[in-house]
Write a protein that holds these residues in place. Structure first.
Motif, PDB file in Angstrom:
ATOM      1  N   ASN A 154       0.563   4.863   8.471  1.00  0.00           N
ATOM      2  CA  ASN A 154      -0.226   4.924   9.704  1.00  0.00           C
ATOM      3  C   ASN A 154      -0.517   6.344  10.182  1.00  0.00           C
ATOM      4  N   GLY A 155       0.318   7.300   9.829  1.00  0.00           N
ATOM      5  CA  GLY A 155       0.155   8.663  10.313  1.00  0.00           C
ATOM      6  C   GLY A 155       0.771   8.831  11.695  1.00  0.00           C
ATOM      7  N   PHE A 156       0.866  10.079  12.141  1.00  0.00           N
ATOM      8  CA  PHE A 156       1.415  10.394  13.454  1.00  0.00           C
ATOM      9  C   PHE A 156       0.380  11.187  14.230  1.00  0.00           C
ATOM     10  N   GLU A 157       0.513  11.160  15.542  1.00  0.00           N
ATOM     11  CA  GLU A 157      -0.473  11.806  16.398  1.00  0.00           C
ATOM     12  C   GLU A 157       0.202  12.340  17.646  1.00  0.00           C
ATOM     13  N   LYS A 158      -0.174  13.555  18.045  1.00  0.00           N
ATOM     14  CA  LYS A 158       0.282  14.147  19.310  1.00  0.00           C
ATOM     15  C   LYS A 158      -0.970  14.582  20.070  1.00  0.00           C
ATOM     16  N   ARG A 159      -0.985  14.295  21.373  1.00  0.00           N
ATOM     17  CA  ARG A 159      -2.111  14.685  22.219  1.00  0.00           C
ATOM     18  C   ARG A 159      -1.650  15.741  23.219  1.00  0.00           C
ATOM     19  N   LEU A 160      -2.506  16.741  23.402  1.00  0.00           N
ATOM     20  CA  LEU A 160      -2.265  17.780  24.393  1.00  0.00           C
ATOM     21  C   LEU A 160      -3.502  17.867  25.276  1.00  0.00           C
ATOM     22  N   VAL A 161      -3.328  18.306  26.513  1.00  0.00           N
ATOM     23  CA  VAL A 161      -4.463  18.506  27.406  1.00  0.00           C
ATOM     24  C   VAL A 161      -4.462  19.947  27.891  1.00  0.00           C
ATOM     25  N   VAL A 162      -5.678  20.487  28.060  1.00  0.00           N
ATOM     26  CA  VAL A 162      -5.868  21.851  28.542  1.00  0.00           C
ATOM     27  C   VAL A 162      -6.281  21.743  29.999  1.00  0.00           C
ATOM     28  N   VAL A 163      -5.462  22.303  30.895  1.00  0.00           N
ATOM     29  CA  VAL A 163      -5.707  22.209  32.331  1.00  0.00           C
ATOM     30  C   VAL A 163      -5.879  23.614  32.884  1.00  0.00           C
ATOM     31  N   ALA A 186       8.771   9.059   6.764  1.00  0.00           N
ATOM     32  CA  ALA A 186       7.840   9.293   5.658  1.00  0.00           C
ATOM     33  C   ALA A 186       7.046   8.030   5.346  1.00  0.00           C
ATOM     34  N   VAL A 187       7.716   6.883   5.320  1.00  0.00           N
ATOM     35  CA  VAL A 187       7.025   5.621   5.041  1.00  0.00           C
ATOM     36  C   VAL A 187       6.014   5.328   6.144  1.00  0.00           C
ATOM     37  N   GLU A 188       6.416   5.503   7.401  1.00  0.00           N
ATOM     38  CA  GLU A 188       5.505   5.274   8.533  1.00  0.00           C
ATOM     39  C   GLU A 188       4.339   6.261   8.503  1.00  0.00           C
ATOM     40  N   GLY A 200       0.792  -1.221   0.000  1.00  0.00           N
ATOM     41  CA  GLY A 200       0.000   0.000   0.000  1.00  0.00           C
ATOM     42  C   GLY A 200       0.823   1.268   0.000  1.00  0.00           C
ATOM     43  N   VAL A 201       2.143   1.136   0.071  1.00  0.00           N
ATOM     44  CA  VAL A 201       3.021   2.304   0.042  1.00  0.00           C
ATOM     45  C   VAL A 201       3.852   2.248  -1.232  1.00  0.00           C
ATOM     46  N   GLN A 202       3.819   3.339  -1.995  1.00  0.00           N
ATOM     47  CA  GLN A 202       4.585   3.423  -3.241  1.00  0.00           C
ATOM     48  C   GLN A 202       5.740   4.393  -3.029  1.00  0.00           C
ATOM     49  N   VAL A 203       6.914   3.994  -3.482  1.00  0.00           N
ATOM     50  CA  VAL A 203       8.117   4.819  -3.348  1.00  0.00           C
ATOM     51  C   VAL A 203       8.700   5.052  -4.732  1.00  0.00           C
ATOM     52  N   ARG A 204       8.998   6.316  -5.040  1.00  0.00           N
ATOM     53  CA  ARG A 204       9.630   6.641  -6.311  1.00  0.00           C
ATOM     54  C   ARG A 204      10.871   7.485  -6.028  1.00  0.00           C
ATOM     55  N   VAL A 205      12.023   6.962  -6.426  1.00  0.00           N
ATOM     56  CA  VAL A 205      13.286   7.667  -6.227  1.00  0.00           C
ATOM     57  C   VAL A 205      13.504   8.601  -7.413  1.00  0.00           C
ATOM     58  N   GLU A 206      13.698   9.879  -7.086  1.00  0.00           N
ATOM     59  CA  GLU A 206      13.925  10.894  -8.121  1.00  0.00           C
ATOM     60  C   GLU A 206      15.348  11.428  -7.971  1.00  0.00           C
ATOM     61  N   SER A 207      15.716  12.357  -8.835  1.00  0.00           N
ATOM     62  CA  SER A 207      17.092  12.857  -8.829  1.00  0.00           C
ATOM     63  C   SER A 207      17.449  13.611  -7.552  1.00  0.00           C
ATOM     64  N   ASP A 208      16.541  14.408  -6.994  1.00  0.00           N
ATOM     65  CA  ASP A 208      16.871  15.211  -5.820  1.00  0.00           C
ATOM     66  C   ASP A 208      16.114  14.788  -4.565  1.00  0.00           C
ATOM     67  N   GLY A 209      15.322  13.728  -4.647  1.00  0.00           N
ATOM     68  CA  GLY A 209      14.563  13.315  -3.482  1.00  0.00           C
ATOM     69  C   GLY A 209      13.823  12.016  -3.710  1.00  0.00           C
ATOM     70  N   VAL A 210      12.951  11.707  -2.766  1.00  0.00           N
ATOM     71  CA  VAL A 210      12.160  10.487  -2.816  1.00  0.00           C
ATOM     72  C   VAL A 210      10.709  10.875  -2.569  1.00  0.00           C
ATOM     73  N   GLY A 245      -1.594   9.936   2.612  1.00  0.00           N
ATOM     74  CA  GLY A 245      -1.131  11.118   1.899  1.00  0.00           C
ATOM     75  C   GLY A 245       0.122  10.849   1.089  1.00  0.00           C
ATOM     76  N   GLU A 246       0.756  11.932   0.716  1.00  0.00           N
ATOM     77  CA  GLU A 246       1.948  11.880  -0.120  1.00  0.00           C
ATOM     78  C   GLU A 246       2.993  12.807   0.477  1.00  0.00           C
ATOM     79  N   LEU A 247       4.219  12.313   0.637  1.00  0.00           N
ATOM     80  CA  LEU A 247       5.303  13.106   1.192  1.00  0.00           C
ATOM     81  C   LEU A 247       6.510  13.067   0.267  1.00  0.00           C
TER      82      LEU A 247
END
Length: 188
Positions: free
Chosen positions: A82-91, A76-78, A14-24, A31-33
């Protein structure tokens, strides 16, 4: 040799990787990174994995960017999988967080509400505060595919009202420990 850099990065289904001249370019269901690659490093895709190499394994700068490039690609692959997540709480008494469209509306003791606009590719939600923190009013969840952007948006939200050491009021990360100080002792 870089211990981090020489490890291969497994590319899951489910993850596609394309190596280009200046990046990946990494595409997935979240999404796409695009990851820029330092000129001292070489990236190639083989056998369902990504390998990062450098020309001179003894060069100090090459070793540094070798591990960095590998870590950025792994994030980027991760992230697109799956995505990333940060949780904050308001106290704090009277402190509130609510969504107004895509924007986050914070009322944290200032004379005006503070509006946070999420960066592109970042999603912000307000949920019920976790039961472990009994004084928390709300829980803010920042999600996205790009680890750096998720962390930056979470840091910007926390910066609006960092936790103070006397009562612990403010915006903090979910499992952040706030070192408390004793207040002034009353003279008797």
């Amino acid at each position: 040799m870089s211990r981090v850099g020489r490890q291969p990065i497994a590319v899951p289904d489910g993850v596609q990787v394309r190596v280009e001249s200046d990046g990946v370019l990494v595409k997935g269901n979240k999404g796409e990174l695009s990851v820029r690659v330092h000129p001292l490093t070489r990236v190639r895709q083989e056998d369902g994995a990504i390998r990062v190499t450098v020309e001179d394994v003894e060069d100090r700068e090459s070793k540094a960017v070798w591990g960095l490039t590998r870590a950025l690609l792994a994030n980027a692959v991760e992230g697109v999988r799956n995505g990333f997540e940060k949780r904050l709480v308001v106290v704090g008494v009277g402190y509130r967080a609510e969504m107004k469209g895509r924007n986050l509306d914070l009322q944290v003791g200032y004379s005006h509400p503070v509006i946070i606009e999420p960066l592109e590719g970042i999603e912000i939600n307000v949920e019920q505060a976790p039961a472990e923190i009994d004084t928390a009013q709300a829980s803010i969840v920042v999600r996205g595919a790009d680890k750096e952007r998720v962390g930056q948006v979470a840091a910007d939200i926390r910066k609006v009202r960092p936790p103070e050491p006397y009562k612990g009021k403010g915006i903090r990360y979910f499992n952040e420990y706030v070192r408390r100080k004793a207040g002034k002792a009353a003279v008797t």
